[in-house]
Design a protein around this motif. Structure first.
Motif, PDB file in Angstrom:
ATOM      1  N   SER A  76     -36.359  48.957   6.961  1.00  0.00           N
ATOM      2  CA  SER A  76     -36.582  48.475   8.328  1.00  0.00           C
ATOM      3  C   SER A  76     -37.403  47.196   8.245  1.00  0.00           C
ATOM      4  N   ASP A  77     -36.972  46.159   8.964  1.00  0.00           N
ATOM      5  CA  ASP A  77     -37.737  44.905   8.860  1.00  0.00           C
ATOM      6  C   ASP A  77     -38.638  44.683  10.075  1.00  0.00           C
ATOM      7  N   GLY A  78     -38.623  45.649  11.006  1.00  0.00           N
ATOM      8  CA  GLY A  78     -39.412  45.455  12.229  1.00  0.00           C
ATOM      9  C   GLY A  78     -40.867  45.835  12.048  1.00  0.00           C
ATOM     10  N   PRO A  79     -41.740  45.311  12.928  1.00  0.00           N
ATOM     11  CA  PRO A  79     -43.173  45.607  12.821  1.00  0.00           C
ATOM     12  C   PRO A  79     -43.527  47.047  13.173  1.00  0.00           C
ATOM     13  N   SER A  80     -42.613  47.761  13.877  1.00  0.00           N
ATOM     14  CA  SER A  80     -42.992  49.115  14.309  1.00  0.00           C
ATOM     15  C   SER A  80     -43.151  50.056  13.115  1.00  0.00           C
ATOM     16  N   ILE A  81     -42.361  49.870  12.056  1.00  0.00           N
ATOM     17  CA  ILE A  81     -42.533  50.758  10.895  1.00  0.00           C
ATOM     18  C   ILE A  81     -43.872  50.452  10.201  1.00  0.00           C
ATOM     19  N   ASP A  82     -44.291  49.165  10.226  1.00  0.00           N
ATOM     20  CA  ASP A  82     -45.605  48.828   9.645  1.00  0.00           C
ATOM     21  C   ASP A  82     -46.694  49.613  10.372  1.00  0.00           C
ATOM     22  N   ALA A  83     -46.581  49.598  11.712  1.00  0.00           N
ATOM     23  CA  ALA A  83     -47.609  50.290  12.512  1.00  0.00           C
ATOM     24  C   ALA A  83     -47.539  51.791  12.261  1.00  0.00           C
ATOM     25  N   GLU A  84     -46.331  52.341  12.119  1.00  0.00           N
ATOM     26  CA  GLU A  84     -46.223  53.787  11.902  1.00  0.00           C
ATOM     27  C   GLU A  84     -46.830  54.190  10.554  1.00  0.00           C
ATOM     28  N   VAL A  85     -46.586  53.349   9.527  1.00  0.00           N
ATOM     29  CA  VAL A  85     -47.153  53.634   8.199  1.00  0.00           C
ATOM     30  C   VAL A  85     -48.682  53.633   8.285  1.00  0.00           C
ATOM     31  N   ILE A  86     -49.233  52.619   8.927  1.00  0.00           N
ATOM     32  CA  ILE A  86     -50.692  52.513   9.040  1.00  0.00           C
ATOM     33  C   ILE A  86     -51.253  53.702   9.833  1.00  0.00           C
ATOM     34  N   TRP A  87     -50.539  54.078  10.868  1.00  0.00           N
ATOM     35  CA  TRP A  87     -50.910  55.212  11.721  1.00  0.00           C
ATOM     36  C   TRP A  87     -50.970  56.499  10.882  1.00  0.00           C
ATOM     37  N   MET A  88     -49.921  56.717  10.074  1.00  0.00           N
ATOM     38  CA  MET A  88     -49.865  57.932   9.248  1.00  0.00           C
ATOM     39  C   MET A  88     -51.001  57.951   8.219  1.00  0.00           C
ATOM     40  N   ILE A  89     -51.250  56.808   7.592  1.00  0.00           N
ATOM     41  CA  ILE A  89     -52.296  56.726   6.569  1.00  0.00           C
ATOM     42  C   ILE A  89     -53.667  56.980   7.194  1.00  0.00           C
ATOM     43  N   ASN A  90     -53.852  56.407   8.390  1.00  0.00           N
ATOM     44  CA  ASN A  90     -55.094  56.610   9.115  1.00  0.00           C
ATOM     45  C   ASN A  90     -55.288  58.106   9.407  1.00  0.00           C
ATOM     46  N   ASN A  91     -54.215  58.765   9.850  1.00  0.00           N
ATOM     47  CA  ASN A  91     -54.289  60.208  10.117  1.00  0.00           C
ATOM     48  C   ASN A  91     -54.564  61.001   8.855  1.00  0.00           C
ATOM     49  N   PHE A  92     -53.982  60.556   7.749  1.00  0.00           N
ATOM     50  CA  PHE A  92     -54.191  61.245   6.465  1.00  0.00           C
ATOM     51  C   PHE A  92     -55.688  61.259   6.123  1.00  0.00           C
ATOM     52  N   PHE A  93     -56.321  60.089   6.188  1.00  0.00           N
ATOM     53  CA  PHE A  93     -57.750  60.027   5.839  1.00  0.00           C
ATOM     54  C   PHE A  93     -58.610  60.780   6.869  1.00  0.00           C
ATOM     55  N   LYS A  94     -58.217  60.716   8.140  1.00  0.00           N
ATOM     56  CA  LYS A  94     -58.956  61.475   9.173  1.00  0.00           C
ATOM     57  C   LYS A  94     -58.860  62.973   8.871  1.00  0.00           C
ATOM     58  N   ASN A  95     -57.651  63.426   8.523  1.00  0.00           N
ATOM     59  CA  ASN A  95     -57.471  64.859   8.229  1.00  0.00           C
ATOM     60  C   ASN A  95     -58.242  65.286   6.984  1.00  0.00           C
ATOM     61  N   LEU A  96     -58.499  64.339   6.087  1.00  0.00           N
ATOM     62  CA  LEU A  96     -59.317  64.670   4.915  1.00  0.00           C
ATOM     63  C   LEU A  96     -60.785  64.805   5.294  1.00  0.00           C
ATOM     64  N   GLY A  97     -61.159  64.251   6.442  1.00  0.00           N
ATOM     65  CA  GLY A  97     -62.542  64.371   6.900  1.00  0.00           C
ATOM     66  C   GLY A  97     -63.307  63.050   6.922  1.00  0.00           C
ATOM     67  N   PHE A  98     -62.628  61.930   6.637  1.00  0.00           N
ATOM     68  CA  PHE A  98     -63.318  60.633   6.723  1.00  0.00           C
ATOM     69  C   PHE A  98     -63.515  60.283   8.197  1.00  0.00           C
ATOM     70  N   LYS A  99     -64.754  59.894   8.545  1.00  0.00           N
ATOM     71  CA  LYS A  99     -65.041  59.637   9.958  1.00  0.00           C
ATOM     72  C   LYS A  99     -64.842  58.162  10.283  1.00  0.00           C
ATOM     73  N   ASN A 100     -65.433  57.299   9.480  1.00  0.00           N
ATOM     74  CA  ASN A 100     -65.428  55.881   9.824  1.00  0.00           C
ATOM     75  C   ASN A 100     -64.583  55.079   8.856  1.00  0.00           C
ATOM     76  N   LEU A 101     -63.403  54.750   9.327  1.00  0.00           N
ATOM     77  CA  LEU A 101     -62.465  54.004   8.499  1.00  0.00           C
ATOM     78  C   LEU A 101     -62.305  52.611   9.084  1.00  0.00           C
ATOM     79  N   LEU A 102     -62.130  51.654   8.206  1.00  0.00           N
ATOM     80  CA  LEU A 102     -61.858  50.306   8.682  1.00  0.00           C
ATOM     81  C   LEU A 102     -60.580  49.841   8.018  1.00  0.00           C
ATOM     82  N   LEU A 103     -59.774  49.213   8.828  1.00  0.00           N
ATOM     83  CA  LEU A 103     -58.482  48.776   8.328  1.00  0.00           C
ATOM     84  C   LEU A 103     -58.465  47.260   8.304  1.00  0.00           C
TER      85      LEU A 103
END
Ligand code: AMP
Length: 424
Positions: free
Chosen positions: A135-162
């Motif tokens: 996929s060459d659109g920006p929406s998949i970029d945002a979805e990947v970042i969203w998933m990764i952010n959720n992954f670290f949140k689910n691990l218990g990280f509170k303050n993440l910076l992207l």
């Protein structure tokens, strides 16, 4: 007798570490499943060219860090230093790009880099990574970042910076590199030795330089964001827009670059801001729009991300993030056998417990009963059963609950359902 140590930059994992590793990989698999990612497993070594062509001949990794060796027929092989090149090689080899793109894949595995070992930087380490192909659109970029952010949140990280940036497409990047070189060349000897080399071979990497002199020079360097072509600019703005909708805090890090040559447009890194450490980067990724074609596949754009398992574990420990141990509240029985004469009776009981998926173990060496009980308690067993002559003669079991010191006596042959009820 010679006692061997593990090679420099490698580590053995056991005990508590395994709990963290399981927790991190289980959390990853659970979240990736929710976003429809499927696992891929590729070899630990590849033909060297797979990495030199994709990561780039002039990258730090290819120049200095690869474990490369000839096989017995003289073919050059390399232990994989990262996951994307192997995954792309596999996708092209097996033509995995069907009709239903994007193809979403994840991997968990060992990587090898000949680096100077230090805390959180090893020669053999594990990465958890994903690739979204096609996929060459920006929406998949945002979805990947969203998933990764959720992954670290689910691990218990509170303050993440992207940190997010765009390094443009081939065309606008090439123009920008010329402008950057024109800016840097007049500084000549004021640049460190490494940056003079980078200027020759891999100009963008100057932004990775840690020396204060170079950092100062780079403060006023032209920024790629001012030289992106219109399409790249619109792409980046759309990614930012979607991150805002998702409430994911990000910083447009205009000097962010990444170590691999294959990246195009969106690149990003995730940092834990709970800790002030040089190793607070949890992971990073980016888009690669030309790599599949360069490997002989069709022109399809993709994006990937990788996080270091050890780095994640270290930060979780440093931040005192507790992990939820799966099956923590499950009953566990320690069966203490008083004599090898009762082995057959013991095995009948163990077979019954294990067939019914009840966690149990026994002492294979006959020792002092009270020491065994203390040991079982320290190991987190919830119940003990002692097998002696009386038990063998009558089929009676006395089950001691180690949490509240109560005990139940039953005939385990005639009262199996009562026994199971007690232990579930
Ligand atoms: P990279 O593949 O270089 O983008 O790295 C992605 C992530 O892998 C980093 O953010 C680290 O968490 C981890 N990582 C990279 N190199 C190492 C290493 N030598 N030792 C341990 N973890 C590493």
């Amino acid at each position: 007798m010679l006692i061997y140590n593990s090679p420099r930059g490698t580590s053995d994992y056991y005990g508590e570490d395994i709990k963290y590793i399981d927790f991190i990989t289980d959390t990853a698999k659970n979240i990736f499943k929710i976003y429809n990612y499927k696992e891929i497993i590729t070899p630990h070594f590849e033909h060297t060219e797979v990495f030199t062509r994709s990561i780039g001949e002039n990258s730090e990794i290819v120049q200095k860090e690869m474990f490369t060796f000839p096989d017995k027929k003289g073919r050059s092989l390399t232990l994989r230093p990262e996951g994307t090149a192997s995954v792309v090689r596999a996708i092209v080899e097996h033509k995995l790009y069907g009709e239903n793109l994007p193809l979403k894949l994840f991997y968990i595995g060992d990587m090898f880099r000949y680096e100077r070992p230090q805390k959180g930087r090893m020669r053999e380490f594990r990465q958890v990574g994903i690739e979204a192909i096609g996929s060459d659109g920006p929406s998949i970029d945002a979805e990947v970042i969203w998933m990764i952010n959720n992954f670290f949140k689910n691990l218990g990280f509170k303050n993440l910076l992207l940190y997010v940036n765009s390094i443009g497409c081939r065309e606008c990047r090439e123009k920008y590199i010329e402008i950057l070189e024109d800016y840097l060349k007049p500084f000549g000897k004021d640049l460190c030795h490494d940056c003079v080399n980078r200027l020759d071979k891999n100009t963008l990497r100057v932004f990775d330089c840690k020396t204060s002199g170079c950092k100062k020079i780079l403060e006023n360097a032209p920024k790629i964001s001012n030289y992106l072509c219109r399409k790249c600019e619109i792409h980046l703005r759309k990614v930012f827009g979607l991150l805002k909708v998702l409430d994911i805090p990000y910083v447009h890090a205009e000097n962010l670059v990444r170590g691999f040559d294959y990246y195009t447009r969106t690149i990003f890194e995730v940092i834990s801001t709970d800790i002030d450490s040089a190793q607070n980067a949890l992971g990073g990724g980016g888009r690669y729009d030309n790599l599949i074609e360069e490997f002989g596949g069709p022109k399809i754009s993709s994006i990937g991300f990788a996080t270091g398992l050890e780095r994640t574990m270290l930060l979780m420990k440093d931040l005192d993030i507790d992990i939820e141990e799966p099956g923590k509240n499950q009953k566990k029985i320690y069966v203490i056998n008083m004599s090898a004469d009762f082995d057959e009776y013991l095995f009948g009981i163990l077979k019954f417990f294990r067939q019914n998926k009840i966690i149990c173990d026994t002492n294979f060496n006959i020792k002092n009963v009270s020491k065994e009980i203390k040991w079982a308690q320290a190991q987190g067993y919830s119940h003990i059963v002692v097998i002696g002559e009386n038990e063998v003669d009558t089929n009676k079991l006395i089950i001691k609950d180690l949490d509240n010191y109560t005990q139940t006596e039953l005939n385990w042959i005639n009262e199996k359902s009562r026994l199971l009820k007690l232990l579930r």
